[in-house]
Design a protein around this motif. Structure first.
Motif, PDB file in Angstrom:
ATOM      1  N   ASP A 271      59.066 -10.279  31.766  1.00 12.38           N
ATOM      2  CA  ASP A 271      60.317  -9.605  32.114  1.00 12.38           C
ATOM      3  C   ASP A 271      60.123  -8.095  32.105  1.00 12.38           C
ATOM      4  OD1 ASP A 271      63.052  -9.404  32.739  1.00 12.38           O
ATOM      5  OD2 ASP A 271      63.605  -9.213  30.630  1.00 12.38           O
ATOM      6  N   ALA A 272      59.391  -7.584  31.115  1.00  9.76           N
ATOM      7  CA  ALA A 272      59.128  -6.148  31.022  1.00  9.76           C
ATOM      8  C   ALA A 272      58.301  -5.663  32.210  1.00  9.76           C
ATOM      9  CB  ALA A 272      58.412  -5.829  29.714  1.00  9.76           C
ATOM     10  N   TYR A 273      57.285  -6.426  32.597  1.00 10.92           N
ATOM     11  CA  TYR A 273      56.438  -6.016  33.721  1.00 10.92           C
ATOM     12  C   TYR A 273      57.215  -6.058  35.037  1.00 10.92           C
ATOM     13  CZ  TYR A 273      52.006  -5.558  31.224  1.00 10.92           C
ATOM     14  OH  TYR A 273      50.990  -5.122  30.399  1.00 10.92           O
ATOM     15  N   ARG A 274      58.102  -7.032  35.180  1.00 10.79           N
ATOM     16  CA  ARG A 274      58.927  -7.070  36.398  1.00 10.79           C
ATOM     17  C   ARG A 274      59.810  -5.829  36.478  1.00 10.79           C
ATOM     18  NH1 ARG A 274      63.930  -8.271  38.038  1.00 10.79           N
ATOM     19  NH2 ARG A 274      64.605  -8.676  35.894  1.00 10.79           N
ATOM     20  N   GLN A 275      60.419  -5.461  35.354  1.00  8.02           N
ATOM     21  CA  GLN A 275      61.268  -4.268  35.348  1.00  8.02           C
ATOM     22  C   GLN A 275      60.444  -3.006  35.609  1.00  8.02           C
ATOM     23  OE1 GLN A 275      64.217  -3.835  32.248  1.00  8.02           O
ATOM     24  NE2 GLN A 275      64.214  -6.032  31.825  1.00  8.02           N
ATOM     25  N   ALA A 276      59.210  -2.973  35.096  1.00 12.75           N
ATOM     26  CA  ALA A 276      58.336  -1.827  35.376  1.00 12.75           C
ATOM     27  C   ALA A 276      58.022  -1.748  36.864  1.00 12.75           C
ATOM     28  CB  ALA A 276      57.050  -1.944  34.563  1.00 12.75           C
ATOM     29  N   GLY A 277      57.820  -2.898  37.500  1.00 13.16           N
ATOM     30  CA  GLY A 277      57.582  -2.914  38.944  1.00 13.16           C
ATOM     31  C   GLY A 277      58.782  -2.392  39.721  1.00 13.16           C
ATOM     32  N   ILE A 278      59.972  -2.750  39.266  1.00 10.79           N
ATOM     33  CA  ILE A 278      61.198  -2.252  39.902  1.00 10.79           C
ATOM     34  C   ILE A 278      61.269  -0.735  39.786  1.00 10.79           C
ATOM     35  CG2 ILE A 278      63.723  -2.188  39.687  1.00 10.79           C
ATOM     36  CD1 ILE A 278      63.611  -5.164  38.941  1.00 10.79           C
ATOM     37  N   TYR A 279      60.963  -0.224  38.592  1.00  9.02           N
ATOM     38  CA  TYR A 279      60.991   1.226  38.394  1.00  9.02           C
ATOM     39  C   TYR A 279      59.949   1.933  39.264  1.00  9.02           C
ATOM     40  CZ  TYR A 279      64.378   2.407  34.747  1.00  9.02           C
ATOM     41  OH  TYR A 279      65.533   2.690  34.059  1.00  9.02           O
ATOM     42  N   ALA A 280      58.758   1.353  39.374  1.00  7.76           N
ATOM     43  CA  ALA A 280      57.731   1.950  40.227  1.00  7.76           C
ATOM     44  C   ALA A 280      58.223   2.021  41.676  1.00  7.76           C
ATOM     45  CB  ALA A 280      56.440   1.141  40.143  1.00  7.76           C
ATOM     46  N   GLY A 281      58.901   0.957  42.126  1.00  6.58           N
ATOM     47  CA  GLY A 281      59.460   0.950  43.479  1.00  6.58           C
ATOM     48  C   GLY A 281      60.542   2.004  43.658  1.00  6.58           C
ATOM     49  N   ARG A 282      61.385   2.163  42.670  1.00 10.27           N
ATOM     50  CA  ARG A 282      62.450   3.173  42.760  1.00 10.27           C
ATOM     51  C   ARG A 282      61.871   4.582  42.820  1.00 10.27           C
ATOM     52  NH1 ARG A 282      67.118   1.701  38.424  1.00 10.27           N
ATOM     53  NH2 ARG A 282      67.917   3.694  39.252  1.00 10.27           N
ATOM     54  N   ILE A 283      60.805   4.803  42.055  1.00 14.11           N
ATOM     55  CA  ILE A 283      60.163   6.124  42.082  1.00 14.11           C
ATOM     56  C   ILE A 283      59.511   6.379  43.432  1.00 14.11           C
ATOM     57  CG2 ILE A 283      58.250   7.451  41.096  1.00 14.11           C
ATOM     58  CD1 ILE A 283      59.004   6.126  38.375  1.00 14.11           C
ATOM     59  N   LEU A 284      58.878   5.352  44.010  1.00 14.95           N
ATOM     60  CA  LEU A 284      58.295   5.507  45.347  1.00 14.95           C
ATOM     61  C   LEU A 284      59.350   5.847  46.381  1.00 14.95           C
ATOM     62  CD1 LEU A 284      55.710   2.561  45.473  1.00 14.95           C
ATOM     63  CD2 LEU A 284      55.228   5.002  45.174  1.00 14.95           C
TER      64      LEU A 284
END
Length: 329
Positions: A271-284
């Motif tokens: 769950d934490a890694y999925r949320q980190a992926g979402i944040y990486a996408g938002r930053i991109l």
């Protein structure tokens, strides 16, 4: 004859131009952004976490290999290599660094103040000085925390529930990790009336010595520190050793139980890694990391291997089985 030659030259010229068009079109297209994925452990045990990170990216419209590239750096348990790898990603000028795990988070933070960093950690990033606050991290860093260190005392409670009357619990840590949950467990053990017998492993060579000597201690159950990437990356090996040496053990990750370990309890790392992926996408997409609040993955999971319990001659309390997210028969 001359007409045929001219025609042939024209067809050759046309074919060459047609072949060049796609190349020219590709040259005009913007290059894919690159995410640097940094971790101090080995890739195999993290396959589920990497998939969850990529799922998070997908949710923000980024598909690895199509609209974003991911370059992985794995230190294979060598924490001394992590700062060097962080420096490589900085020199590579990646768009975002996904610093997964506390050693990677600290190395990335030290390596750059310009490139956005998204971390995952089981420790307090404010206490470690990585972010100013959870609500407004500031600077170039944000990320996701898991309920790992916070639930470490619960693993001690599970140990006592599993082995009623036990007074000593063995705890396996890696002292080279800049942050472990040992202090929290020591406080919790005191409150529970338990003694801790601390074992230290920072290489695979330490395991045989530790498990061979474990039976010479008064401890009847082993708790493995869940915040250490080196120990995480050796989940399957640790599971095999606990069964071979007939040691009831509790770790954080399902992989440990699936490989034959007895119990795992901790925050959902996927769950934490999925949320980190979402944040990486938002930053991109243009959002600033310092304005994205540090998220906390609040899901907690309990897994029990009943087959291993029978092998060890243990009866797992019904109350514990009822609470389990999954029981492996």
């Amino acid at each position: 004859m001359i007409a045929k030659l001219k025609r042939r030259e024209f067809i050759t010229l046309l074919s060459g131009a047609a072949a060049a068009w796609p190349l020219a079109a590709r040259a005009q297209q913007p290059s894919m952004p690159v995410i640097g994925f940094l971790n101090s452990a080995s890739p195999e045990p993290y396959a589920r976490m990497v998939a969850a990170f990529r799922q998070g990216l997908n949710e923000k419209g980024y598909v690895a290999g199509q609209s974003v590239a991911i370059e992985y750096r794995w230190a294979e348990g060598r924490y001394d290599r992590v700062p060097e790898m962080a420096g490589e990603l900085v020199r590579r000028q990646v768009a975002v660094i996904a610093a997964t795990g506390t050693p990677a988070m600290l190395a990335a933070k030290a390596a750059t103040t310009a490139i956005p960093i998204v971390f995952t950690t089981g420790t307090d990033p404010v206490q470690l000085g990585v972010v100013t606050s959870l609500n407004r991290p500031g600077g170039n860093v944000t990320g996701v925390t898991t309920l790992n260190v916070e639930v470490a005392p619960k693993r001690l409670e599970l140990a006592r529930e599993l082995i009623p009357g036990t007074s000593t619990v063995a705890v396996l840590i890696n002292r080279t990790n800049p942050e472990t949950e040992l202090r929290i467990m020591q406080t919790a053990a005191s409150a529970l009336g338990l003694q801790l017998h601390v074992l230290d492993a920072s290489t695979e060579h330490d395991f045989d010595t530790i498990f061979a000597a474990l039976h010479q201690t008064p401890a009847r159950v082993l708790v493995i520190a869940g915040a250490d990437p080196f120990l995480i990356s050796r989940s399957e090996q640790l599971a095999e050793l606990t069964v071979r040496h007939a040691v009831p053990a509790i770790f954080q990750f399902r992989e440990f139980v699936a490989a034959g370990g007895l119990i795992s309890y901790g925050g959902s790392v996927t769950d934490a890694y999925r949320q980190a992926g979402i944040y990486a996408g938002r930053i991109l997409k243009g959002e600033k990391p310092g304005e994205l609040p540090v998220q906390q993955a609040t899901k907690v999971e309990l897994f029990v291997n009943l087959k291993t319990a029978r092998t060890l001659g243990l009866t797992v309390p019904t109350a514990l089985l009822v609470r389990a997210d999954e029981v492996i028969e």
